[in-house]
Design a protein around this motif. Structure first.
Motif, short mmCIF file in Angstrom:
data_model
loop_
_atom_site.label_atom_id
_atom_site.label_comp_id
_atom_site.label_asym_id
_atom_site.label_seq_id
_atom_site.Cartn_x
_atom_site.Cartn_y
_atom_site.Cartn_z
N UNK A 151 0.79 -1.24 0.00
CA UNK A 151 0.00 0.00 0.00
C UNK A 151 0.81 1.27 0.00
N UNK A 152 1.97 1.26 -0.65
CA UNK A 152 2.82 2.44 -0.64
C UNK A 152 2.29 3.52 -1.57
N UNK A 153 2.59 4.77 -1.23
CA UNK A 153 2.40 5.88 -2.16
C UNK A 153 3.53 5.82 -3.18
N UNK A 154 3.29 6.41 -4.36
CA UNK A 154 4.31 6.33 -5.39
C UNK A 154 5.58 7.07 -4.96
N UNK A 155 5.43 8.19 -4.24
CA UNK A 155 6.60 8.92 -3.76
C UNK A 155 7.40 8.10 -2.76
N UNK A 156 6.69 7.32 -1.94
CA UNK A 156 7.37 6.45 -0.98
C UNK A 156 8.11 5.34 -1.71
N UNK A 157 7.51 4.84 -2.77
CA UNK A 157 8.12 3.75 -3.54
C UNK A 157 9.44 4.19 -4.17
N UNK A 158 9.41 5.31 -4.90
CA UNK A 158 10.63 5.73 -5.60
C UNK A 158 11.68 6.26 -4.64
N UNK A 159 11.28 6.57 -3.39
CA UNK A 159 12.25 7.05 -2.41
C UNK A 159 12.94 5.95 -1.65
N UNK A 228 15.96 3.51 -13.47
CA UNK A 228 15.50 3.50 -14.85
C UNK A 228 16.57 3.05 -15.82
N UNK A 229 16.28 3.22 -17.09
CA UNK A 229 17.19 2.75 -18.15
C UNK A 229 18.56 3.41 -18.10
N UNK A 230 18.59 4.66 -17.61
CA UNK A 230 19.86 5.38 -17.56
C UNK A 230 20.60 5.20 -16.24
N UNK A 231 20.10 4.32 -15.41
CA UNK A 231 20.77 4.05 -14.15
C UNK A 231 20.48 5.07 -13.08
N UNK A 232 19.48 5.92 -13.28
CA UNK A 232 19.11 6.94 -12.29
C UNK A 232 17.88 6.49 -11.52
N UNK A 233 17.67 7.10 -10.35
CA UNK A 233 16.50 6.76 -9.53
C UNK A 233 15.23 6.98 -10.34
N UNK A 234 14.33 6.02 -10.25
CA UNK A 234 13.09 6.08 -11.01
C UNK A 234 12.23 7.24 -10.52
N UNK A 235 11.50 7.88 -11.44
CA UNK A 235 10.63 9.00 -11.09
C UNK A 235 9.18 8.52 -10.96
N UNK A 236 8.35 9.25 -10.22
CA UNK A 236 6.93 8.90 -10.14
C UNK A 236 6.26 8.83 -11.51
N UNK A 237 6.65 9.74 -12.42
CA UNK A 237 6.05 9.75 -13.75
C UNK A 237 6.34 8.45 -14.50
N UNK A 238 7.55 7.93 -14.33
CA UNK A 238 7.90 6.68 -14.99
C UNK A 238 7.09 5.52 -14.43
N UNK A 239 6.85 5.53 -13.13
CA UNK A 239 6.04 4.47 -12.52
C UNK A 239 4.62 4.52 -13.08
N UNK A 240 4.06 5.73 -13.18
CA UNK A 240 2.72 5.88 -13.77
C UNK A 240 2.68 5.27 -15.17
N UNK A 241 3.67 5.61 -16.00
CA UNK A 241 3.69 5.13 -17.39
C UNK A 241 3.81 3.61 -17.45
N UNK A 242 4.68 3.04 -16.63
CA UNK A 242 4.88 1.59 -16.66
C UNK A 242 3.64 0.85 -16.17
N UNK A 243 2.97 1.37 -15.15
CA UNK A 243 1.76 0.73 -14.66
C UNK A 243 0.63 0.80 -15.69
N UNK A 244 0.52 1.93 -16.34
CA UNK A 244 -0.51 2.08 -17.38
C UNK A 244 -0.28 1.06 -18.49
N UNK A 245 0.98 0.94 -18.91
CA UNK A 245 1.31 -0.01 -19.98
C UNK A 245 1.03 -1.44 -19.53
N UNK A 246 1.44 -1.77 -18.32
CA UNK A 246 1.27 -3.13 -17.83
C UNK A 246 -0.21 -3.49 -17.71
N UNK A 247 -1.02 -2.55 -17.22
CA UNK A 247 -2.45 -2.83 -17.07
C UNK A 247 -3.13 -3.02 -18.42
#
Length: 316
Positions: A151-159, A228-247
């Motif tokens: 039940x994490x918030x997206x900000x909690x997840x990427x942090x 992410x792909x560039x080796x940097x910490x994932x952003x909330x926006x990227x999580x949104x996009x990946x979840x949308x695609x997966x669903x």
């Protein structure tokens, strides 16, 4: 000079003040103008000058707008514009009391949070979006299991970091503790909480950590759990996009966003346990009232089950 001329003159002076002194955007000024025109119309119909409007006038006009199906939010925005107008009139010495100050819009019914059904949540979690077994699939599967399983918030997840470190403590970040099967979360207001990790989440995280080194970055990203792909910490926006695609690939009717999985977690735990206090602690809500919205979802679930199963509930 008649009432409407006087009212229009005051409105024009206020809008000019808002444009030059407050530097409001053109769109905002247009909306203010429309709302103040409505105020002038109400005042003219009541036979009262704008500077003579009283709180009982405003409450009556609010009731009229509400009766005309204007939403509570829409009325609140109109009142905000009126309130600013009378605040300015007060500074100009044209009124002694702001008639809108203590008038509030009707309370809007709080919409129910959107949650997945149990079968849909499982379908999303178990779907393999990347058939080649890439690191992306491992990462996304772990993200879904954490969002839905804890039940994490997206900000909690990427942090989250991979492990507890002094740097994580100083930076106010959370981390996973796979030995204790829990995730240490830094939530709103800087409050920490420990949330259990389910067996599926633990397995998904172990798998992700075995392939994470393929894209692990440097600096802050070297400690980040999700990158992410560039080796940097994932952003909330990227999580949104990946979840949308997966669903979408999983065949779900509604695109899924991170908070929908948080809602699903809370709803499904409450359906199974009926322990509202436990759900409050797991979500990190400061007030039980925030968590109580899920009791409405729980009742909705029960009502649907009743309608589907009880022979006297079925409609012809």
């Amino acid at each position: 000079m008649n009432l409407s001329d006087t009212g229009r003159g005051l409105i024009e002076r206020y809008l000019e003040h808002a444009r030059t002194e407050r530097r409001l955007a053109a769109r905002t000024l247009t909306l203010y103008s429309l709302d103040l025109d409505k105020l002038a119309q109400f005042a003219a119909q009541a036979g009262v000058a704008l500077a003579a409007v009283q709180p009982h006038h405003v409450r009556g006009w609010v009731a009229r707008m509400h009766g005309a199906d204007r939403s509570g939010r829409g009325i609140a925005l109109i009142l905000s514009g009126w309130r600013g107008f009378y605040r300015w009139l007060g500074r100009e010495g044209l009124v002694t009391v702001n008639p809108v100050q203590d008038v509030r819009a009707p309370r809007q019914a709080r919409p129910l949070p959107k949650a997945l059904g149990v079968d849909e949540a499982v379908q999303l979690a178990e779907h393999v979006a990347e058939e080649d077994g890439s690191w992306l699939e491992a990462r996304d599967a772990a993200m879904v299991e954490l969002l839905y399983g804890s039940g994490l918030r997206v900000g909690e997840l990427v942090g989250l970091d991979v492990a507890e470190t002094d740097a994580a403590q100083r930076a106010g970040r959370g981390w996973i503790d796979l030995q204790a099967d829990e995730v240490q979360v830094l939530g709103k207001g800087g409050k920490r909480r420990a949330v259990p990790l389910g067996g599926k989440a633990v397995a998904a995280l172990h798998h992700w950590l075995t392939v994470r080194g393929q894209v692990a970055g440097m600096g802050d990203a070297a400690a980040a759990l999700f990158i992410g792909r560039r080796g940097t910490r994932l952003t909330p926006q990227s999580v949104w996009q990946r979840l949308k695609r997966r669903s979408q690939l999983a065949g779900l009717a509604t695109p899924v966003h991170p908070h929908m999985l948080r809602h699903s977690f809370a709803s499904h735990v409450l359906q199974s346990s009926s322990d509202l206090r436990a759900v409050q602690e797991l979500l990190g809500h400061a007030h039980i009232g925030t968590t109580q919205v899920y009791t409405r979802l729980d009742f909705q679930h029960l009502a649907k089950a009743y309608d589907a199963a009880h022979p006297r509930a079925r409609r012809r």
